[in-house]
Design a protein around this motif. Structure first.
Motif, mmCIF file in Angstrom:
data_model
loop_
_atom_site.group_PDB
_atom_site.id
_atom_site.type_symbol
_atom_site.label_atom_id
_atom_site.label_comp_id
_atom_site.label_asym_id
_atom_site.label_seq_id
_atom_site.Cartn_x
_atom_site.Cartn_y
_atom_site.Cartn_z
ATOM 1 N N THR A 145 0.835 -1.194 0.000
ATOM 2 C CA THR A 145 0.000 0.000 0.000
ATOM 3 C C THR A 145 0.875 1.251 0.000
ATOM 4 O O THR A 145 2.068 1.207 0.332
ATOM 5 C CB THR A 145 -0.925 0.012 1.234
ATOM 6 N N ALA A 146 0.261 2.382 -0.354
ATOM 7 C CA ALA A 146 1.012 3.641 -0.419
ATOM 8 C C ALA A 146 1.576 4.018 0.944
ATOM 9 O O ALA A 146 2.715 4.497 1.052
ATOM 10 C CB ALA A 146 0.099 4.755 -0.950
ATOM 11 N N GLU A 147 0.791 3.796 1.995
ATOM 12 C CA GLU A 147 1.252 4.145 3.346
ATOM 13 C C GLU A 147 2.473 3.317 3.723
ATOM 14 O O GLU A 147 3.446 3.836 4.283
ATOM 15 C CB GLU A 147 0.130 3.927 4.356
ATOM 16 N N VAL A 148 2.427 2.017 3.429
ATOM 17 C CA VAL A 148 3.537 1.136 3.764
ATOM 18 C C VAL A 148 4.763 1.499 2.941
ATOM 19 O O VAL A 148 5.893 1.562 3.460
ATOM 20 C CB VAL A 148 3.147 -0.337 3.554
ATOM 21 N N GLN A 149 4.582 1.754 1.648
ATOM 22 C CA GLN A 149 5.716 2.085 0.795
ATOM 23 C C GLN A 149 6.380 3.397 1.219
ATOM 24 O O GLN A 149 7.587 3.567 1.058
ATOM 25 C CB GLN A 149 5.239 2.202 -0.669
ATOM 26 N N GLN A 150 5.591 4.315 1.777
ATOM 27 C CA GLN A 150 6.164 5.582 2.220
ATOM 28 C C GLN A 150 7.075 5.403 3.420
ATOM 29 O O GLN A 150 8.136 6.040 3.503
ATOM 30 C CB GLN A 150 5.040 6.560 2.561
ATOM 31 N N SER A 151 6.699 4.533 4.354
ATOM 32 C CA SER A 151 7.504 4.342 5.558
ATOM 33 C C SER A 151 8.554 3.251 5.387
ATOM 34 O O SER A 151 9.642 3.336 5.965
ATOM 35 C CB SER A 151 6.601 3.994 6.748
ATOM 36 N N ARG A 152 8.259 2.228 4.569
ATOM 37 C CA ARG A 152 9.212 1.126 4.347
ATOM 38 C C ARG A 152 9.266 0.831 2.851
ATOM 39 O O ARG A 152 8.580 -0.077 2.364
ATOM 40 C CB ARG A 152 8.779 -0.121 5.136
ATOM 41 N N PRO A 153 10.087 1.567 2.095
ATOM 42 C CA PRO A 153 10.063 1.475 0.619
ATOM 43 C C PRO A 153 10.305 0.083 0.063
ATOM 44 O O PRO A 153 9.707 -0.288 -0.941
ATOM 45 C CB PRO A 153 11.175 2.441 0.198
ATOM 46 N N LEU A 154 11.166 -0.692 0.645
ATOM 47 C CA LEU A 154 11.535 -2.000 0.085
ATOM 48 C C LEU A 154 10.897 -3.156 0.854
ATOM 49 O O LEU A 154 11.382 -4.289 0.796
ATOM 50 C CB LEU A 154 13.057 -2.156 0.095
ATOM 51 N N LEU A 155 9.800 -2.875 1.536
ATOM 52 C CA LEU A 155 9.206 -3.918 2.377
ATOM 53 C C LEU A 155 8.607 -5.046 1.550
ATOM 54 O O LEU A 155 8.575 -6.203 1.995
ATOM 55 C CB LEU A 155 8.124 -3.301 3.276
ATOM 56 N N SER A 156 8.147 -4.745 0.364
ATOM 57 C CA SER A 156 7.500 -5.786 -0.453
ATOM 58 C C SER A 156 8.449 -6.931 -0.782
ATOM 59 O O SER A 156 8.021 -8.070 -0.989
ATOM 60 C CB SER A 156 6.948 -5.176 -1.749
ATOM 61 N N GLU A 240 4.315 5.663 13.860
ATOM 62 C CA GLU A 240 4.237 5.955 15.289
ATOM 63 C C GLU A 240 3.409 7.198 15.583
ATOM 64 O O GLU A 240 3.158 7.525 16.741
ATOM 65 C CB GLU A 240 5.652 6.142 15.870
ATOM 66 N N ARG A 241 2.999 7.906 14.519
ATOM 67 C CA ARG A 241 2.144 9.086 14.718
ATOM 68 C C ARG A 241 0.733 8.687 15.133
ATOM 69 O O ARG A 241 -0.027 9.512 15.629
ATOM 70 C CB ARG A 241 2.103 9.926 13.445
ATOM 71 N N ASP A 242 0.388 7.434 14.925
ATOM 72 C CA ASP A 242 -0.911 6.914 15.355
ATOM 73 C C ASP A 242 -0.844 6.628 16.852
ATOM 74 O O ASP A 242 -0.064 5.768 17.293
ATOM 75 C CB ASP A 242 -1.226 5.631 14.575
ATOM 76 N N PRO A 243 -1.637 7.330 17.693
ATOM 77 C CA PRO A 243 -1.564 7.105 19.162
ATOM 78 C C PRO A 243 -1.832 5.659 19.546
ATOM 79 O O PRO A 243 -1.202 5.136 20.468
ATOM 80 C CB PRO A 243 -2.648 8.050 19.708
ATOM 81 N N TRP A 244 -2.760 5.015 18.843
ATOM 82 C CA TRP A 244 -3.049 3.611 19.136
ATOM 83 C C TRP A 244 -1.827 2.745 18.868
ATOM 84 O O TRP A 244 -1.474 1.869 19.664
ATOM 85 C CB TRP A 244 -4.230 3.165 18.269
ATOM 86 N N ALA A 245 -1.140 2.993 17.757
ATOM 87 C CA ALA A 245 0.061 2.224 17.424
ATOM 88 C C ALA A 245 1.191 2.545 18.399
ATOM 89 O O ALA A 245 1.938 1.639 18.806
ATOM 90 C CB ALA A 245 0.497 2.515 15.988
ATOM 91 N N MET A 246 1.325 3.803 18.780
ATOM 92 C CA MET A 246 2.398 4.172 19.702
ATOM 93 C C MET A 246 2.226 3.481 21.041
ATOM 94 O O MET A 246 3.198 3.006 21.637
ATOM 95 C CB MET A 246 2.423 5.698 19.880
ATOM 96 N N ASP A 271 13.936 2.156 16.777
ATOM 97 C CA ASP A 271 13.361 1.257 15.780
ATOM 98 C C ASP A 271 12.247 0.501 16.512
ATOM 99 O O ASP A 271 12.463 -0.593 17.049
ATOM 100 C CB ASP A 271 14.435 0.312 15.235
ATOM 101 N N LEU A 272 11.066 1.107 16.542
ATOM 102 C CA LEU A 272 10.007 0.663 17.454
ATOM 103 C C LEU A 272 9.532 -0.759 17.199
ATOM 104 O O LEU A 272 9.137 -1.459 18.135
ATOM 105 C CB LEU A 272 8.819 1.630 17.372
ATOM 106 N N GLY A 273 9.545 -1.195 15.938
ATOM 107 C CA GLY A 273 9.055 -2.539 15.645
ATOM 108 C C GLY A 273 10.108 -3.627 15.698
ATOM 109 O O GLY A 273 9.799 -4.802 15.488
ATOM 110 N N HIS A 274 11.345 -3.258 16.000
ATOM 111 C CA HIS A 274 12.459 -4.202 15.952
ATOM 112 C C HIS A 274 12.671 -4.878 17.307
ATOM 113 O O HIS A 274 12.677 -4.228 18.358
ATOM 114 C CB HIS A 274 13.735 -3.463 15.553
ATOM 115 N N VAL A 275 12.885 -6.191 17.283
ATOM 116 C CA VAL A 275 13.307 -6.951 18.462
ATOM 117 C C VAL A 275 14.393 -7.920 18.021
ATOM 118 O O VAL A 275 14.436 -8.344 16.853
ATOM 119 C CB VAL A 275 12.152 -7.729 19.135
ATOM 120 N N GLU A 276 15.263 -8.270 18.961
ATOM 121 C CA GLU A 276 16.333 -9.217 18.642
ATOM 122 C C GLU A 276 16.696 -10.007 19.883
ATOM 123 O O GLU A 276 16.471 -9.575 21.017
ATOM 124 C CB GLU A 276 17.559 -8.479 18.091
#
Length: 287
Positions: A145-156, A240-246, A271-276
């Motif tokens: 989606t456009a939103e995903v491509q804007q934040s993570r260009p090579l995610l596909s 992360e601008r979405d309060p629910w997501a934050m 890197d809010l979504g990253h875990v290791e």
């Protein structure tokens, strides 16, 4: 001003003259010297008498206190000899409960309670008892989606195969997904797991706003890291601008830490979504 200085100087001269006369009289005239000496002797005698009287009173007080203490100690010993069954039972009642608790402290834990601090590998042992299964893969269009491509260009083109992740890390991550769903109401989605060295180099070349790590400088290359986000109403929520997501990221960081994982949201470059899973013997060069 001159008259004012004269008024201050005159008394000083008079006082100096009187003191000088008195000193000369004591030095050269025997009668004044004898009178002063006698008065000083009387004062010294009175002082010594007062000191002796105070010392005598203090000694009498100490003697009296010592006699009272000795009498009390004697009475106490006598009472203990007569009442030894009573005080022995009282001491036993005081000592038995803490002694029993101390002796049984490792044998009587509440059912279901575990102390992770005492056994760092306990998380892994618990996860081994319940082998969690990876969730079904999301439709590919969710990641384009456009939103995903804007934040993570090579995610596909990212790899989302759960089987390429380290087994222990995979079980911990799945447990985190389960807790986020059951306890907090968040559906989680795996954005990227294993990452090849070639892809890592490509991301590094895009700039430091994407990653600082080069090939083999990330736990992704060892199957010990994952980037995740939230899935709501058929769409990925990454921003992360979405309060629910934050709020979800904050909860995700707490859950990940409870499972022994390192959360990227606590880093300087967040890197809010990253875990290791940082495992001994596996140390990327930039870590």
């Amino acid at each position: 001003m001159e008259n004012l200085g004269y008024h201050f100087m005159l008394p000083a001269v008079v006082i100096y003259f009187v003191l000088a006369c008195a000193l000369l009289g004591l030095v050269f005239l025997p009668e004044p010297r004898a009178w002063v000496a006698s008065r000083l002797g009387l004062l010294a005698g009175a002082t010594r008498a007062a000191v002796r009287q105070s010392t005598s009173r203090w000694q009498r007080g100490c003697d009296h206190t010592s006699r009272q203490a000795a009498a009390a100690a004697s009475a106490g010993v006598s009472w203990m000899r007569r009442r030894w069954p009573l005080w022995s039972a009282a001491v036993a009642l005081l000592l038995i409960p803490p002694t029993v608790v101390y002796l049984l402290r490792d044998r009587h834990q509440p059912e279901g309670y575990v102390d992770l601090a005492d056994n760092p590998t306990l998380v892994g042992q618990l996860l081994e008892g319940e082998q969690l299964v990876a969730p079904p893969a999301l439709p590919p269009e969710v990641f384009t989606t456009a939103e995903v491509q804007q934040s993570r260009p090579l995610l596909s083109s990212a790899d989302r195969k759960w089987e390429l992740l380290d087994h222990d890390f995979r079980q911990r991550l799945l447990m985190a997904f389960k807790i986020m769903k059951e306890q907090h109401g968040y559906d989680m989605a795996l954005l990227e797991g294993y990452r090849s060295p070639e892809r890592q180099a490509m991301l590094q070349n895009m700039g430091t706003h994407v990653t600082h790590a080069g090939p083999y400088q990330s736990y992704h290359q060892f199957g010990l890291a994952a980037d995740c986000a939230f899935y709501r109403n058929g769409k990925l929520v990454i921003s992360e601008r979405d309060p629910w997501a934050m709020r979800g990221y904050e909860l995700y960081g707490e859950v990940a830490a409870s499972l022994g994982l390192t959360w990227g949201g606590a880093w300087k470059m967040r890197d809010l979504g990253h875990v290791e899973l940082r495992r001994p013997g596996v140390k990327p060069r930039n870590q």
